[in-house]
Scaffold this motif. Sequence first.
Motif, PDB file in Angstrom:
ATOM      1  N   PHE A  27      -5.728  -5.098 -13.175  1.00 11.40           N
ATOM      2  CA  PHE A  27      -5.795  -4.009 -12.210  1.00 11.40           C
ATOM      3  C   PHE A  27      -4.411  -3.681 -11.668  1.00 11.40           C
ATOM      4  CE2 PHE A  27      -9.778  -6.284 -12.142  1.00 11.40           C
ATOM      5  CZ  PHE A  27     -10.726  -5.280 -12.215  1.00 11.40           C
ATOM      6  N   LEU A  28      -4.184  -2.403 -11.405  1.00  8.71           N
ATOM      7  CA  LEU A  28      -3.038  -1.945 -10.632  1.00  8.71           C
ATOM      8  C   LEU A  28      -3.551  -1.628  -9.233  1.00  8.71           C
ATOM      9  CD1 LEU A  28      -0.032  -1.014 -10.485  1.00  8.71           C
ATOM     10  CD2 LEU A  28      -0.870   1.282 -11.060  1.00  8.71           C
ATOM     11  N   ILE A  29      -3.059  -2.363  -8.246  1.00  8.27           N
ATOM     12  CA  ILE A  29      -3.506  -2.221  -6.863  1.00  8.27           C
ATOM     13  C   ILE A  29      -2.406  -1.529  -6.060  1.00  8.27           C
ATOM     14  CG2 ILE A  29      -4.392  -3.440  -4.833  1.00  8.27           C
ATOM     15  CD1 ILE A  29      -6.081  -3.903  -7.310  1.00  8.27           C
ATOM     16  N   LEU A  30      -2.755  -0.525  -5.276  1.00  8.70           N
ATOM     17  CA  LEU A  30      -1.809   0.132  -4.395  1.00  8.70           C
ATOM     18  C   LEU A  30      -2.104  -0.282  -2.959  1.00  8.70           C
ATOM     19  CD1 LEU A  30      -1.505   1.872  -7.003  1.00  8.70           C
ATOM     20  CD2 LEU A  30      -1.025   3.807  -5.483  1.00  8.70           C
ATOM     21  N   VAL A  31      -1.112  -0.918  -2.333  1.00  6.16           N
ATOM     22  CA  VAL A  31      -1.258  -1.421  -0.965  1.00  6.16           C
ATOM     23  C   VAL A  31      -0.456  -0.527  -0.024  1.00  6.16           C
ATOM     24  CG1 VAL A  31      -0.886  -3.386   0.569  1.00  6.16           C
ATOM     25  CG2 VAL A  31      -1.526  -3.772  -1.826  1.00  6.16           C
ATOM     26  N   GLU A  32      -1.090  -0.088   1.063  1.00  8.70           N
ATOM     27  CA  GLU A  32      -0.404   0.745   2.059  1.00  8.70           C
ATOM     28  C   GLU A  32       0.721  -0.048   2.711  1.00  8.70           C
ATOM     29  OE1 GLU A  32       1.051   3.430   3.818  1.00  8.70           O
ATOM     30  OE2 GLU A  32      -0.976   4.196   3.368  1.00  8.70           O
ATOM     31  N   SER A  33       1.944   0.480   2.585  1.00  9.57           N
ATOM     32  CA  SER A  33       3.115  -0.225   3.121  1.00  9.57           C
ATOM     33  C   SER A  33       3.911   0.638   4.094  1.00  9.57           C
ATOM     34  CB  SER A  33       4.012  -0.701   1.972  1.00  9.57           C
ATOM     35  OG  SER A  33       3.334  -1.615   1.135  1.00  9.57           O
ATOM     36  N   ASP A  34       3.260   1.627   4.653  1.00  7.33           N
ATOM     37  CA  ASP A  34       3.879   2.472   5.670  1.00  7.33           C
ATOM     38  C   ASP A  34       3.825   1.731   6.998  1.00  7.33           C
ATOM     39  OD1 ASP A  34       4.556   4.354   7.608  1.00  7.33           O
ATOM     40  OD2 ASP A  34       3.601   6.012   6.543  1.00  7.33           O
ATOM     41  N   GLY A  35       5.008   1.417   7.545  1.00 13.11           N
ATOM     42  CA  GLY A  35       5.052   0.649   8.773  1.00 13.11           C
ATOM     43  C   GLY A  35       4.454   1.341   9.966  1.00 13.11           C
ATOM     44  N   ASN A  36       4.319   2.685   9.904  1.00 16.91           N
ATOM     45  CA  ASN A  36       3.739   3.431  11.018  1.00 16.91           C
ATOM     46  C   ASN A  36       2.243   3.653  10.875  1.00 16.91           C
ATOM     47  OD1 ASN A  36       6.229   3.707  12.293  1.00 16.91           O
ATOM     48  ND2 ASN A  36       6.716   5.603  11.218  1.00 16.91           N
ATOM     49  N   ALA A  37       1.692   3.273   9.755  1.00 21.63           N
ATOM     50  CA  ALA A  37       0.266   3.500   9.511  1.00 21.63           C
ATOM     51  C   ALA A  37      -0.575   2.400  10.152  1.00 21.63           C
ATOM     52  CB  ALA A  37      -0.007   3.553   8.012  1.00 21.63           C
ATOM     53  N   ILE A  38      -1.672   2.795  10.763  1.00 26.19           N
ATOM     54  CA  ILE A  38      -2.572   1.797  11.341  1.00 26.19           C
ATOM     55  C   ILE A  38      -3.314   1.052  10.238  1.00 26.19           C
ATOM     56  CG2 ILE A  38      -2.865   3.080  13.495  1.00 26.19           C
ATOM     57  CD1 ILE A  38      -5.549   4.071  12.431  1.00 26.19           C
ATOM     58  N   SER A  39      -3.251   1.609   9.038  1.00 20.09           N
ATOM     59  CA  SER A  39      -3.953   1.001   7.898  1.00 20.09           C
ATOM     60  C   SER A  39      -3.016   0.200   7.013  1.00 20.09           C
ATOM     61  CB  SER A  39      -4.640   2.092   7.081  1.00 20.09           C
ATOM     62  OG  SER A  39      -3.688   3.032   6.592  1.00 20.09           O
ATOM     63  N   LYS A  40      -1.834  -0.185   7.509  1.00 15.69           N
ATOM     64  CA  LYS A  40      -0.902  -0.910   6.640  1.00 15.69           C
ATOM     65  C   LYS A  40      -1.541  -2.207   6.150  1.00 15.69           C
ATOM     66  CE  LYS A  40       1.866  -2.455  10.640  1.00 15.69           C
ATOM     67  NZ  LYS A  40       1.505  -1.357  11.538  1.00 15.69           N
ATOM     68  N   VAL A  75       0.273  -5.712  -9.849  1.00 12.08           N
ATOM     69  CA  VAL A  75      -0.483  -5.978 -11.071  1.00 12.08           C
ATOM     70  C   VAL A  75      -1.144  -7.337 -10.930  1.00 12.08           C
ATOM     71  CG1 VAL A  75      -0.390  -6.318 -13.568  1.00 12.08           C
ATOM     72  CG2 VAL A  75       1.075  -4.598 -12.487  1.00 12.08           C
ATOM     73  N   THR A  76      -2.460  -7.369 -11.059  1.00 12.98           N
ATOM     74  CA  THR A  76      -3.218  -8.609 -10.927  1.00 12.98           C
ATOM     75  C   THR A  76      -4.333  -8.635 -11.963  1.00 12.98           C
ATOM     76  OG1 THR A  76      -4.583  -9.937  -9.399  1.00 12.98           O
ATOM     77  CG2 THR A  76      -4.717  -7.555  -9.176  1.00 12.98           C
ATOM     78  N   ASP A 107       3.091  -9.073 -11.008  1.00 15.99           N
ATOM     79  CA  ASP A 107       4.280  -8.366 -10.545  1.00 15.99           C
ATOM     80  C   ASP A 107       3.898  -7.499  -9.356  1.00 15.99           C
ATOM     81  OD1 ASP A 107       6.927  -7.696 -10.490  1.00 15.99           O
ATOM     82  OD2 ASP A 107       6.895  -6.396 -12.261  1.00 15.99           O
ATOM     83  N   ALA A 108       4.907  -7.158  -8.548  1.00 13.67           N
ATOM     84  CA  ALA A 108       4.702  -6.288  -7.390  1.00 13.67           C
ATOM     85  C   ALA A 108       6.014  -5.609  -7.062  1.00 13.67           C
ATOM     86  CB  ALA A 108       4.201  -7.094  -6.183  1.00 13.67           C
ATOM     87  N   VAL A 109       5.951  -4.331  -6.708  1.00 12.96           N
ATOM     88  CA  VAL A 109       7.157  -3.608  -6.303  1.00 12.96           C
ATOM     89  C   VAL A 109       6.778  -2.603  -5.221  1.00 12.96           C
ATOM     90  CG1 VAL A 109       6.914  -1.886  -8.151  1.00 12.96           C
ATOM     91  CG2 VAL A 109       9.143  -2.247  -7.080  1.00 12.96           C
ATOM     92  N   ARG A 110       7.579  -2.588  -4.153  1.00 12.39           N
ATOM     93  CA  ARG A 110       7.368  -1.611  -3.080  1.00 12.39           C
ATOM     94  C   ARG A 110       8.319  -0.449  -3.269  1.00 12.39           C
ATOM     95  NH1 ARG A 110      10.195  -2.567   2.326  1.00 12.39           N
ATOM     96  NH2 ARG A 110      11.762  -1.599   0.972  1.00 12.39           N
ATOM     97  N   VAL A 111       7.768   0.775  -3.176  1.00 14.81           N
ATOM     98  CA  VAL A 111       8.550   2.002  -3.238  1.00 14.81           C
ATOM     99  C   VAL A 111       8.400   2.704  -1.890  1.00 14.81           C
ATOM    100  CG1 VAL A 111       8.942   4.180  -4.450  1.00 14.81           C
ATOM    101  CG2 VAL A 111       8.113   2.176  -5.712  1.00 14.81           C
TER     102      VAL A 111
END
Length: 255
Positions: A27-40, A75-76, A107-111
């Motif tokens: 699976f390709l997982i997308l994790v919310e990484s916006d520091g201002n988001a309440i859903s981070k 990627v997991t 693997d993991a990468v934050r953009v």
Amino acid sequence: FRPVPLEGETVNQVELSGEPGTSFTGFLILVESDGNAISKGDVDEVETIDGVFDANGLLVFNVTELEKPTHTYVVTDSFTGIVDETDLDTDDDGVLDDLSSLGTIFDAVRVSDRANEPQHGSQLGGQDLAFVGGEPQLVFRNFSVGEWFQVLDGQIFSAAGTETYTASQFTGPDPMAPSFGLKNPLFDPVPTANPTSSPTVVSSGSPSEGPTSPPTSSPSGAPTTPTASTSPPSSATASPTSTLSTDTVILLSEF
């Protein structure tokens, strides 16, 4: 992949690097990484991966849509959570503290689309790409297995954002354009501005200052297995130990 799809683009491609001839389901997982988001920390998107690495050790798959940055792409081999419900950062402090829904992390990468965002990539044993003034139009690994580069407005930046390069410093495909299905451009020559730096293929700490040569291949042709840190970064002391794989090398190669 292109973190920011072109206008009218309905299909995105993502490229992985692995052992030639082997199959991979995950699976390709997308994790919310916006520091201002309440859903981070929330899992915003999940894409299934099912394919075989070709003779060059590349696996390209299509996704209908990718969430724009800031996100961490993971990627997991397993995901037991629920999209838009599973939260990897239960107290929203920017530190991932519940990885129970993820299997082995390869693997993991934050953009990022701004500076000072949560470092979810390194917390998972991967890489946090520095903000370079905008959302990158393309991100890729050196020769598909090495250090990350990001392309923005005709410039090529290092993962740390501290160095810029020109297309003439690369051999192979045009580094300004996607090269899905081909080995990524090779940086040549290796810069010598920071000769003491020796980053590994997958970083478990701060981003590296510059690219390195592709990792040494094993007799089977696979990249040398990266070593994951056994202790979490100082900024993530509350997070569980990353499950980054140290047995099988499967890397995000190009976005």
